[in-house]
Design a protein around this motif. Structure first.
Motif, mmCIF file in Angstrom:
data_model
loop_
_atom_site.group_PDB
_atom_site.id
_atom_site.type_symbol
_atom_site.label_atom_id
_atom_site.label_comp_id
_atom_site.label_asym_id
_atom_site.label_seq_id
_atom_site.Cartn_x
_atom_site.Cartn_y
_atom_site.Cartn_z
ATOM 1 N N VAL A 2 0.839 -1.197 0.000
ATOM 2 C CA VAL A 2 0.000 0.000 0.000
ATOM 3 C C VAL A 2 0.867 1.237 0.000
ATOM 4 C CG1 VAL A 2 -1.706 1.277 1.300
ATOM 5 C CG2 VAL A 2 -1.869 -1.182 1.172
ATOM 6 N N SER A 120 -7.032 2.653 1.354
ATOM 7 C CA SER A 120 -5.676 2.126 1.443
ATOM 8 C C SER A 120 -5.271 1.902 2.888
ATOM 9 C CB SER A 120 -4.694 3.088 0.772
ATOM 10 O OG SER A 120 -4.956 3.176 -0.607
ATOM 11 N N GLU A 122 -7.280 1.297 5.428
ATOM 12 C CA GLU A 122 -8.039 0.154 5.928
ATOM 13 C C GLU A 122 -7.478 -1.151 5.376
ATOM 14 O OE1 GLU A 122 -12.029 0.957 4.827
ATOM 15 O OE2 GLU A 122 -12.311 2.547 6.325
ATOM 16 N N LEU A 123 -7.110 -1.124 4.079
ATOM 17 C CA LEU A 123 -6.548 -2.320 3.457
ATOM 18 C C LEU A 123 -5.224 -2.698 4.119
ATOM 19 C CD1 LEU A 123 -6.641 -4.497 1.290
ATOM 20 C CD2 LEU A 123 -5.583 -2.893 -0.305
ATOM 21 N N ARG A 124 -4.416 -1.693 4.425
ATOM 22 C CA ARG A 124 -3.142 -1.961 5.097
ATOM 23 C C ARG A 124 -3.381 -2.620 6.454
ATOM 24 N NH1 ARG A 124 0.484 2.840 7.316
ATOM 25 N NH2 ARG A 124 0.231 3.635 5.204
#
Length: 580
Positions: A2, A120, A122-124
């Protein structure tokens, strides 16, 4: 992944937007040309070295708080967005970059970027929270992202892999090839098993990510530790092989007509015993079998006989402790007619003579009186027998196997056993381990006895996992003999088709417990005859604990030795059994 991908996108935005860098203390260290050109009324020297809060009022000073926000502010009388982002450069890990984007120029772009940035982050968090290791490379194998779990699972430090190519990490010992290159070659998901540096087993799955032209742009790699599963699978395979082994052995035994107790050897210790017995079987040397009472010394002696060239000859067992002293010579060597009062007129051949062309098993050899040992020593040296009352010696062809649960060397040192007789017996020593030291043999033996007594008593009892575990944890002071009796007890007395732990004799209130020398008898609900038997058994157990022979027991209890031998056989008690 990310951070790198996000920064690549932000670098492109720097070409259109103002860009500022601040260090870990919030001090401005750099501004780009866009800010210099667009905001020409600003003094560069005033900005460089100033704190960011002096330029943008309301900015958070902490890095984490700073990165979690996007700030709509006024800059040089213009409404703009200040967009902080992380910088991934060596030596500048705690620096922050800030994009200055105008509302009018990039309304849609900024809105999209705000949403993308939140996603990004949250994805990380999701990727870092994964227990499985996750690694992302481009089509060339360059590492774009790696999470903390991958560092743990693959045992590769994050700083040693991030930003590098997978080909640089290939090692002939623990990573002969990277799944990333296999995925690129096959253009499909690939799963392989690898062994990491410490020897743990991991499963690695690489999945390609395609662009709109159906070309691979990234490979997502998932790594999971399967060491425990792998080890369990090995144990399962061992268990299956063991189960098949002893079930085949039991099946073979059921096909034979012999009623003798077989030797089921699954443990390495017992396999070594049988290997030695098989090796010496065809030699005529004397074998001395040692071991605790009930371990199966007689069965090992029979195994030696069955595997020898004498297998078609007789196998004669002589319990030296069960024969009264005054009858030992006549029983072993025989007697001529009229040799003594009460002798048969025709005379009688001795047990040694009846074993001609076969094997004689001298059990409890340690109980032989000192004065008779010299006569047996002469027999071992000459292989000649002379009947009582005769002057003629007769040669017999017999193999001698002896056994005892006593310490003969200690007896020699105390003068209770002849040294020359000991060394004549001890040509080859075979030590049979106690059942508690070969736990692997307990389940096959229990299964054999269960099948045997189910057939004998027309039952269909079945062992459960809990009972097997309890059997394997038991001390087994009486060894295989105790196991056999215990299985017979459960087959007869249990009301359960599937045997339970409460069916085990040591879990019953009326059980006579002999472990560690404890004898506790419960006479509750006993008939007179049952109570007498329990008391008799308790007395025999207590006496056997302190005696070394049946003769000593007979002297203490003031009965004939033959009575002691008969009672011990009835209750299946061995002299000194409780000390084994």
């Amino acid at each position: 992944m990310v951070n790198l991908l996000e920064e690549n996108s932000l670098i492109k935005q720097r070409q259109k937007c103002g860009y500022i860098r601040i260090d870990e203390k919030g001090i401005v260290r750099y501004i780009n040309d866009i800010i210099k050109e667009k905001y020409n009324n600003l003094d560069k020297d005033e900005i460089i070295g100033a704190h960011i809060s002096e330029i943008f009022i309301g900015f958070d000073t902490g890095k984490e708080q700073l990165l979690n926000n996007i700030y709509p502010i006024e800059f040089c009388d213009e409404k703009v967005f200040a967009i902080p982002f992380d910088i991934n450069e060596e030596g500048k890990e705690n620096w922050v970059g800030i994009l200055i984007a105008e509302f009018l120029v990039s309304d849609k772009l900024i809105t999209k970027f705000i949403n993308d940035t939140k996603l990004s982050c949250e994805l990380r968090e999701i990727l870092e929270g994964s227990f499985d290791g996750i690694l992302v490379t481009d089509v060339e194998g360059k590492v774009l992202y790696v999470n903390d779990s991958y560092e743990r699972v693959a045992e590769i430090r994050r700083e040693d892999i991030e930003g590098k190519y997978m080909r640089d990490l290939i090692n002939p010992d623990w990573m002969p090839n990277s799944v990333a290159y296999v995925v690129v070659e096959k253009k499909k998901t690939v799963t392989v098993r690898q062994v990491v540096k410490s020897g743990r087993h991991i499963i690695v799955t690489g999945k390609p990510v395609f662009d709109k032209n159906h070309e691979i742009k990234m490979i997502v790699i998932n790594a999971r530790d399967i060491t425990e599963i792998y080890n369990l699978n090995i144990e399962l395979e061992k268990t299956k092989k063991t189960e098949k082994l002893f079930m085949d052995m039991i099946a073979d035994l059921e096909k034979t007509e012999t009623k003798e107790m077989p030797i089921l050897a699954v443990s390495d210790k017992m396999k070594k015993v049988l290997s030695l017995a098989e090796k010496v079987a065809n030699f005529s040397a004397t074998v001395l079998i040692l071991g605790e009472s009930g371990v199966g010394k007689e069965e090992v002696a029979k195994f030696v006989h069955r595997n020898s060239l004498r297998k078609d000859g007789p196998f004669v067992t002589i319990n030296c402790g069960a024969i009264p002293d005054n009858l030992l010579e006549s029983e072993l060597f025989g007697y001529d007619k009229g040799a003594f009062t009460g002798a048969m007129q025709t005379g009688k051949p001795g047990l040694l003579e009846t074993a001609n062309k076969g094997t004689v098993f001298l059990d409890e050899i340690g109980d032989i009186p000192l004065e008779f040992q010299v006569k047996l020593l002469r027999f071992l040296e000459t292989k000649q027998v002379r009947k009582v009352g005769s002057v003629i010696s007769k040669e017999v062809d017999v193999r001698v196997v002896a056994a005892t649960n006593r310490n003969l060397l200690e007896m020699v040192s105390k003068g209770e056993f002849r040294e020359d007789f000991y060394y004549r017996l001890n040509v080859i020593t075979c030590m049979v381990p106690p059942l508690r030291d070969r736990v692997e043999d307990i389940m096959p033996l229990a299964t054999y006895f269960l099948n045997r007594f189910n057939t004998r008593y027309d039952q269909e009892k079945i062992l459960t996992h809990e009972v097997i575990r309890a059997l394997e944890q038991h001390n087994w002071t009486g060894n295989v003999r105790e196991l056999r009796n215990m299985m017979e007890n459960m087959v007869i007395l249990s009301n359960n088709e599937y045997l339970q732990t409460e069916d085990l004799p040591w879990n019953k209130s009326d059980h006579v417990n002999t472990e560690k020398g404890k004898v506790t008898t419960n006479f509750k609900n006993c008939t007179l005859s049952q109570g007498i038997e329990l008391a008799e058994k308790e007395l025999l157990l207590k006496t056997a604990k302190s005696c070394k022979s049946t003769r000593e027991m007979a002297k203490i209890l003031d009965v004939n030795q033959s009575t002691i031998v008969r009672k011990l056989k009835k209750y299946d008690i061995a002299v000194n059994e409780t000390e084994q």
